[in-house]
Scaffold this motif. Structure first.
Motif, PDB file in Angstrom:
ATOM      1  N   PRO A   1       0.811  -1.230   0.000  1.00  0.00           N
ATOM      2  CA  PRO A   1       0.000   0.000   0.000  1.00  0.00           C
ATOM      3  C   PRO A   1       0.840   1.274   0.000  1.00  0.00           C
ATOM      4  O   PRO A   1       0.470   2.271  -0.632  1.00  0.00           O
ATOM      5  CB  PRO A   1      -0.825  -0.124   1.291  1.00  0.00           C
ATOM      6  N   GLY A   2       1.950   1.256   0.703  1.00  0.00           N
ATOM      7  CA  GLY A   2       2.829   2.417   0.691  1.00  0.00           C
ATOM      8  C   GLY A   2       3.436   2.650  -0.677  1.00  0.00           C
ATOM      9  O   GLY A   2       3.542   3.791  -1.133  1.00  0.00           O
TER      10      GLY A   2
ATOM     11  N   GLN B   1       2.099   1.787  -3.521  1.00  0.00           N
ATOM     12  CA  GLN B   1       1.020   2.289  -4.370  1.00  0.00           C
ATOM     13  C   GLN B   1       0.768   3.774  -4.127  1.00  0.00           C
ATOM     14  O   GLN B   1       0.513   4.537  -5.067  1.00  0.00           O
ATOM     15  CB  GLN B   1      -0.252   1.481  -4.123  1.00  0.00           C
ATOM     16  N   PHE B   2       0.861   4.191  -2.882  1.00  0.00           N
ATOM     17  CA  PHE B   2       0.676   5.605  -2.557  1.00  0.00           C
ATOM     18  C   PHE B   2       1.790   6.454  -3.150  1.00  0.00           C
ATOM     19  O   PHE B   2       1.551   7.592  -3.584  1.00  0.00           O
ATOM     20  CB  PHE B   2       0.606   5.775  -1.043  1.00  0.00           C
ATOM     21  N   LEU B   3       2.993   5.925  -3.198  1.00  0.00           N
ATOM     22  CA  LEU B   3       4.089   6.644  -3.858  1.00  0.00           C
ATOM     23  C   LEU B   3       3.726   6.987  -5.298  1.00  0.00           C
ATOM     24  O   LEU B   3       3.973   8.097  -5.771  1.00  0.00           O
ATOM     25  CB  LEU B   3       5.362   5.787  -3.847  1.00  0.00           C
ATOM     26  N   GLY B   4       3.137   6.028  -5.988  1.00  0.00           N
ATOM     27  CA  GLY B   4       2.744   6.261  -7.373  1.00  0.00           C
ATOM     28  C   GLY B   4       1.709   7.360  -7.483  1.00  0.00           C
ATOM     29  O   GLY B   4       1.761   8.188  -8.414  1.00  0.00           O
ATOM     30  N   LEU B   5       0.765   7.406  -6.558  1.00  0.00           N
ATOM     31  CA  LEU B   5      -0.273   8.435  -6.579  1.00  0.00           C
ATOM     32  C   LEU B   5       0.324   9.821  -6.379  1.00  0.00           C
ATOM     33  O   LEU B   5      -0.044  10.781  -7.077  1.00  0.00           O
ATOM     34  CB  LEU B   5      -1.305   8.146  -5.477  1.00  0.00           C
TER      35      LEU B   5
ATOM     36  N   LEU C   1      -1.524   3.548   7.106  1.00  0.00           N
ATOM     37  CA  LEU C   1      -0.403   4.095   7.874  1.00  0.00           C
ATOM     38  C   LEU C   1      -0.664   3.992   9.377  1.00  0.00           C
ATOM     39  O   LEU C   1       0.226   3.614  10.148  1.00  0.00           O
ATOM     40  CB  LEU C   1      -0.161   5.550   7.470  1.00  0.00           C
ATOM     41  N   ARG C   2      -1.884   4.315   9.774  1.00  0.00           N
ATOM     42  CA  ARG C   2      -2.217   4.189  11.201  1.00  0.00           C
ATOM     43  C   ARG C   2      -2.105   2.729  11.651  1.00  0.00           C
ATOM     44  O   ARG C   2      -1.594   2.448  12.751  1.00  0.00           O
ATOM     45  CB  ARG C   2      -3.625   4.704  11.455  1.00  0.00           C
ATOM     46  N   GLY C   3      -2.564   1.813  10.826  1.00  0.00           N
ATOM     47  CA  GLY C   3      -2.487   0.402  11.188  1.00  0.00           C
ATOM     48  C   GLY C   3      -1.056  -0.070  11.354  1.00  0.00           C
ATOM     49  O   GLY C   3      -0.750  -0.856  12.270  1.00  0.00           O
ATOM     50  N   GLN C   4      -0.180   0.411  10.475  1.00  0.00           N
ATOM     51  CA  GLN C   4       1.230   0.049  10.601  1.00  0.00           C
ATOM     52  C   GLN C   4       1.814   0.559  11.916  1.00  0.00           C
ATOM     53  O   GLN C   4       2.538  -0.154  12.613  1.00  0.00           O
ATOM     54  CB  GLN C   4       2.017   0.618   9.422  1.00  0.00           C
TER      55      GLN C   4
END
Length: 220
Positions: free
Chosen positions: A70-71, A73-77, A172-175
């Protein structure tokens, strides 16, 4: 109470001040002046490089591939949709990218770099959670206002109020919630200090943006 809820409660005054700031209400109701928004976006865009480096470092520190995806993927966004928004907004507002960071920008840039250099996943997450969760918190109540605003206001709200962005914050909160359970007392104190400092710096950035950052102009 989750760890991130606890951390938020430790910085409650600054959190409330940032997420209910006069600046964000002016964005949402369309009264934000072009120059003030231009100066804000010029400074905010200076965060992107440091944020991308910090997020990439956190992806590299993630304990498993499932934690990292997920992190990534967020970089791509950020490098696509959000970057494009900034460039379109600068063109619409007739300003260039800023070359020089204001003191409030420099302070948050340094915090991101310190977190990255620490090599500690929990410290990186503390900064990332604040940076994204505060934006979700202020933007979410105004999602329905966005379509009636100029795109350089409305899209800024939508970028931070969408279900996809809410999912990033949940990730992010879950991590951070998960890693908190593995930390000793000293490490938890470090996370708490870092989290509170990040919230205070976000508030200071909004305060400075509301006063008005100097706007960098095209030469000539």
């Amino acid at each position: 109470m989750t760890a991130t809820t606890y951390l938020q409660s430790c910085a409650a005054d600054d959190w409330q001040a940032a997420t209910t700031h006069s600046f964000v209400y002016a964005v949402a109701d369309g009264t934000m002046g072009r120059d003030k928004m231009a100066g804000y976006l010029q400074q905010d865009y200076l965060f992107v490089e440091g944020f991308v480096r910090l997020l990439a470092s956190s992806v590299a520190q993630a304990p498993t591939l499932a934690d990292a995806v997920p992190g990534a993927q967020f970089l791509g966004l950020i490098c696509d949709q959000e970057n494009t928004y900034f460039l379109r907004s600068f063109k619409a507002l007739n300003v260039p990218q800023a070359r020089h960071a204001a003191p409030q920008t420099q302070a948050f840039q340094q915090l991101m770099e310190d977190a990255r250099q620490s090599g500690r996943y929990e410290i990186m997450l503390a900064v990332l959670v604040v940076a994204e969760w505060i934006y979700l918190d202020w933007a979410a109540p105004f999602e329905d206002c966005a379509e009636d605003l100029p795109f350089w206001l409305g899209e800024w709200i939508n970028l931070h109020a969408s279900p996809g962005f809410a999912g990033v914050v949940t990730y992010l909160r879950g991590q951070l919630d998960d890693v908190w359970e593995t930390l000793d007392v000293g490490a938890r104190a470090d996370v708490t200090t870092t989290f509170a400092k990040a919230v205070a710096l976000e508030r200071a950035f909004f305060d400075a943006a509301w006063r008005g950052f100097p706007v960098h102009r095209h030469p000539g």
